[in-house]
Design a protein around this motif. Sequence first.
Motif, short mmCIF file in Angstrom:
data_model
loop_
_atom_site.label_atom_id
_atom_site.label_comp_id
_atom_site.label_asym_id
_atom_site.label_seq_id
_atom_site.Cartn_x
_atom_site.Cartn_y
_atom_site.Cartn_z
N ILE A 106 0.83 -1.22 0.00
CA ILE A 106 0.00 0.00 0.00
C ILE A 106 0.86 1.26 0.00
O ILE A 106 0.39 2.33 -0.35
N GLU A 107 2.12 1.10 0.35
CA GLU A 107 3.00 2.25 0.30
C GLU A 107 3.50 2.49 -1.12
O GLU A 107 3.56 3.62 -1.60
N LYS A 108 3.81 1.38 -1.82
CA LYS A 108 4.46 1.54 -3.14
C LYS A 108 3.48 1.67 -4.29
O LYS A 108 3.81 2.28 -5.31
N VAL A 109 2.31 1.06 -4.15
CA VAL A 109 1.41 1.04 -5.30
C VAL A 109 0.27 2.03 -5.08
O VAL A 109 -0.30 2.09 -4.00
N GLU A 110 -0.02 2.79 -6.12
CA GLU A 110 -1.14 3.73 -6.07
C GLU A 110 -2.44 2.92 -6.16
O GLU A 110 -2.75 2.33 -7.18
N LEU A 111 -3.18 2.87 -5.05
CA LEU A 111 -4.40 2.06 -5.02
C LEU A 111 -5.59 2.90 -4.57
O LEU A 111 -5.42 3.91 -3.88
N ASP A 112 -6.78 2.45 -4.97
CA ASP A 112 -8.01 3.07 -4.46
C ASP A 112 -8.63 2.19 -3.38
O ASP A 112 -9.33 2.69 -2.51
N ALA A 113 -8.42 0.88 -3.51
CA ALA A 113 -9.12 -0.03 -2.62
C ALA A 113 -8.34 -1.32 -2.45
O ALA A 113 -7.51 -1.67 -3.30
N VAL A 114 -8.62 -2.02 -1.36
CA VAL A 114 -8.05 -3.35 -1.19
C VAL A 114 -9.16 -4.36 -0.91
O VAL A 114 -10.20 -4.03 -0.36
N VAL A 115 -8.88 -5.59 -1.33
CA VAL A 115 -9.74 -6.73 -1.00
C VAL A 115 -8.91 -7.62 -0.10
O VAL A 115 -7.80 -8.02 -0.47
N ILE A 116 -9.42 -7.89 1.09
CA ILE A 116 -8.63 -8.65 2.07
C ILE A 116 -9.23 -10.04 2.24
O ILE A 116 -10.40 -10.20 2.59
N ALA A 117 -8.42 -11.06 1.97
CA ALA A 117 -8.87 -12.44 2.15
C ALA A 117 -7.78 -13.24 2.87
O ALA A 117 -7.49 -14.38 2.54
N SER A 118 -7.19 -12.60 3.85
CA SER A 118 -6.14 -13.23 4.65
C SER A 118 -6.81 -14.00 5.80
O SER A 118 -8.01 -13.91 5.98
N PRO A 119 -6.03 -14.72 6.61
CA PRO A 119 -6.63 -15.36 7.78
C PRO A 119 -7.28 -14.34 8.73
O PRO A 119 -6.85 -13.19 8.81
N LEU A 120 -8.28 -14.83 9.43
CA LEU A 120 -9.10 -13.98 10.30
C LEU A 120 -8.29 -13.06 11.21
O LEU A 120 -8.57 -11.87 11.32
N TYR A 121 -7.23 -13.62 11.85
CA TYR A 121 -6.52 -12.85 12.86
C TYR A 121 -5.68 -11.74 12.27
O TYR A 121 -5.16 -10.89 12.99
N GLU A 122 -5.53 -11.74 10.94
CA GLU A 122 -4.76 -10.67 10.27
C GLU A 122 -5.67 -9.52 9.82
O GLU A 122 -5.17 -8.46 9.42
N HIS A 123 -6.98 -9.75 9.84
CA HIS A 123 -7.88 -8.76 9.25
C HIS A 123 -7.77 -7.37 9.88
O HIS A 123 -7.81 -6.36 9.20
N ALA A 124 -7.67 -7.36 11.23
CA ALA A 124 -7.81 -6.08 11.92
C ALA A 124 -6.69 -5.10 11.55
O ALA A 124 -6.96 -3.99 11.08
N HIS A 125 -5.43 -5.52 11.74
CA HIS A 125 -4.36 -4.55 11.46
C HIS A 125 -4.31 -4.19 9.98
O HIS A 125 -4.05 -3.05 9.60
N GLN A 126 -4.62 -5.18 9.13
CA GLN A 126 -4.59 -4.88 7.69
C GLN A 126 -5.68 -3.88 7.33
O GLN A 126 -5.44 -2.89 6.62
N THR A 127 -6.89 -4.14 7.83
CA THR A 127 -8.01 -3.25 7.52
C THR A 127 -7.75 -1.84 8.06
O THR A 127 -7.92 -0.85 7.35
N ILE A 128 -7.33 -1.79 9.31
CA ILE A 128 -7.15 -0.48 9.94
C ILE A 128 -6.04 0.31 9.23
O ILE A 128 -6.21 1.49 8.90
#
Lengths: 425, 297
Positions: A106-128
Amino acid sequence: MYIDRRRFLEMTAALAGSSVMTTAMPWFNIFNDPAPAGRNASDRVRVGVIGVGSRGRGLVYNLQELEKTMNLEIAAVCDTYEPHYQRAIEQTDGKAEAFFDYREMIEKVELDAVVIASPLYEHAHQTINCLKAGLHVFCEKSMARTLEDVKAMYDAYKETGNILLIGHQRLFNPVYLDAMERLHRGDIGPITMLRAWWHRNTDWVFYSDTGGRGTPLDRQRNWRFYDEFSAGMITELGSHHFQVANWVLGALPESVMGSGSINFFNDGREVYDNFAFVFKYPGDIHFTYDCITSNKHNGMQVQVLGNDGTMELESNMQYEEFPETPPALEDLIKTILGGDNEVIPIGGATWIPDAPIRIGGKYITPDYALDDTLLYLEGFINFVRKGSAPEKLTNEGYNASIWTLLAEQAAKTGEVVTCPSEYII
Amino acid sequence: MGTRFNAILPGLEDEEGDRVFMLIKREVTRIEGKLSRFRPESDVSEMNRIAKSNDCRLDDELFDIIKACILCNDITGGAFDVTLRPMMDYWKNNRLGELPNSEWEDLRVTLGMKNIHMDESAKTIRFSSPKLEIDLGGFGKGYALEKIREILENVKVKCAFISFGESSILAMGDHPAGGAWKIGMNHYLNPGKPVHHFEIIGGSVSTSSNFFVDDDGSLKNHMHVIDPLTCMPVEQCISVSVMAESPVLAEMMSTAFLVMPDEKIYEVLDQYEGMEPIKINYESGEARINLFEKINS
């Protein structure tokens, strides 16, 4: 008749402005009023995908499908697991930039949105972190491993004003579009009970070459088995149907009680291989939910029981009987699973369903040729273009996620659990 | 298609299986929406309404389907006929022994595939009889299997078992345990004991019959299978299964062979390498089997 794209758009248009659409499923309006989009590169929605395991790979397929009709680009993919990282590069023909670390992505690539399908316990920090980096987020269900994390994700969504949607794909299923209208119209009378279940006959081992339960590799790959990472089938399966129950009843549970155990797959896993819950809703309505992994006879279902009828939402049927299971095919499957190749007496005259009166049911909605996950992602991309999504859609994901964890707590403590006030939004 | 559909896709991950099944379901739904005569808005229903009195323009797919049916009608000496629905309806309401009467006589003259006229350049169809209607019931399941096979080949699924009501079956690739798929043909008077089995590697089996098994286990002729040449129901209890590489061919031939004399069936078999039929006649109270083994080969 079946529901194709055109028919689906007619259905959503017909419900535009109706009270059921406004109160129960405002997000379907996005199909009546999609975001206008030019074909220029500057109008392109650039999406990164975090986690490209079995579910993430499916979502990439869906996004690739959408790339054909929407100005959308899968700009980056990310996975910490080398084989999945490599597979995603192949799947996107090397067009998406690949990363092991989503922070770098997310730092290197110019993005508008992400789709997260990682394991449950990774969702929070990734989403936030993604929300705080100014990105809109579509995160797979369930939201997170702890109540605190679920709430922190929600708070980050409120603070940043960016979109956060949770992948309970039934929210975009055409059957529910019709079913919700009928339920609100009172077609099956007052709703007096919900019953749902998810029964499978599977050891649920996603990866068998990890050295067995408890090894570091197994904890990483088969994370669903470990209490630290997952509430097992409560978060991974139950979450879907808890969302449906809240949605159908238009309310949140007052309490939940339940019990769970490991009574068959006692292989070192830490999460239940079977459980049962009773949720109590306002109006003294109960919703029962059970899950088992050692018997698949009942399959998966959501039954809405009303005084005048029953809806079986997973099978798109109103009233309740199933066609019998074809025994010959069951035998064939058994021999395949047993590694045998025996003659199966199968060929016969066409099997004809029982007369409608004996089936006792009819389709809720015409059969449909649409994929609800695909519709959800299409909605998400349109919401991203518009910069906002209906709050109720996020709340559906939030409440279902909260109640999965409260249910887990009920089973673990044996107590009747209610929702602490700090988690009521 | 008025029956249940099952797909067994061994060896796929759940997500992949779901994705492939969705592709199949979408295609089957599309075909049913196009070919079903039970759906008023289907292409076939529309054709049946219009072609009685006007030229009806067909899309390439339906045009080719009707042409294939006409070709099969030729090959089978008229035994495969998709225009017999009104005659079947007649026999639902009438008994043997009441012939001839004017209603039956009228249908006998006006039905038949000779009354279908196709215009190749304009891609139109017209019926020369207002009573005629096309029912692709003896074609649709085989066609759907043909399209499903294309889908599975496209997504590189090598091994699959697909069934419509257990009467139209596609078995792709090898059986997961190795070797051919062994598809047993049920003995209707002794269920669970196959009278014969086909060994299939990448092919199809279709079964047609003119009876149902009554609650007491006996066979009852439902009189819905009409011999196009006599316009009479086939009176003996017969079941025919055909194995062929092509599901459409198996489907059409199992329908046709049910009414064809054995010597005519041999003639058709001479034209199709690898096609294997079995005809089982239950009339005597036991299964009399003809496997049509080629005498000279």
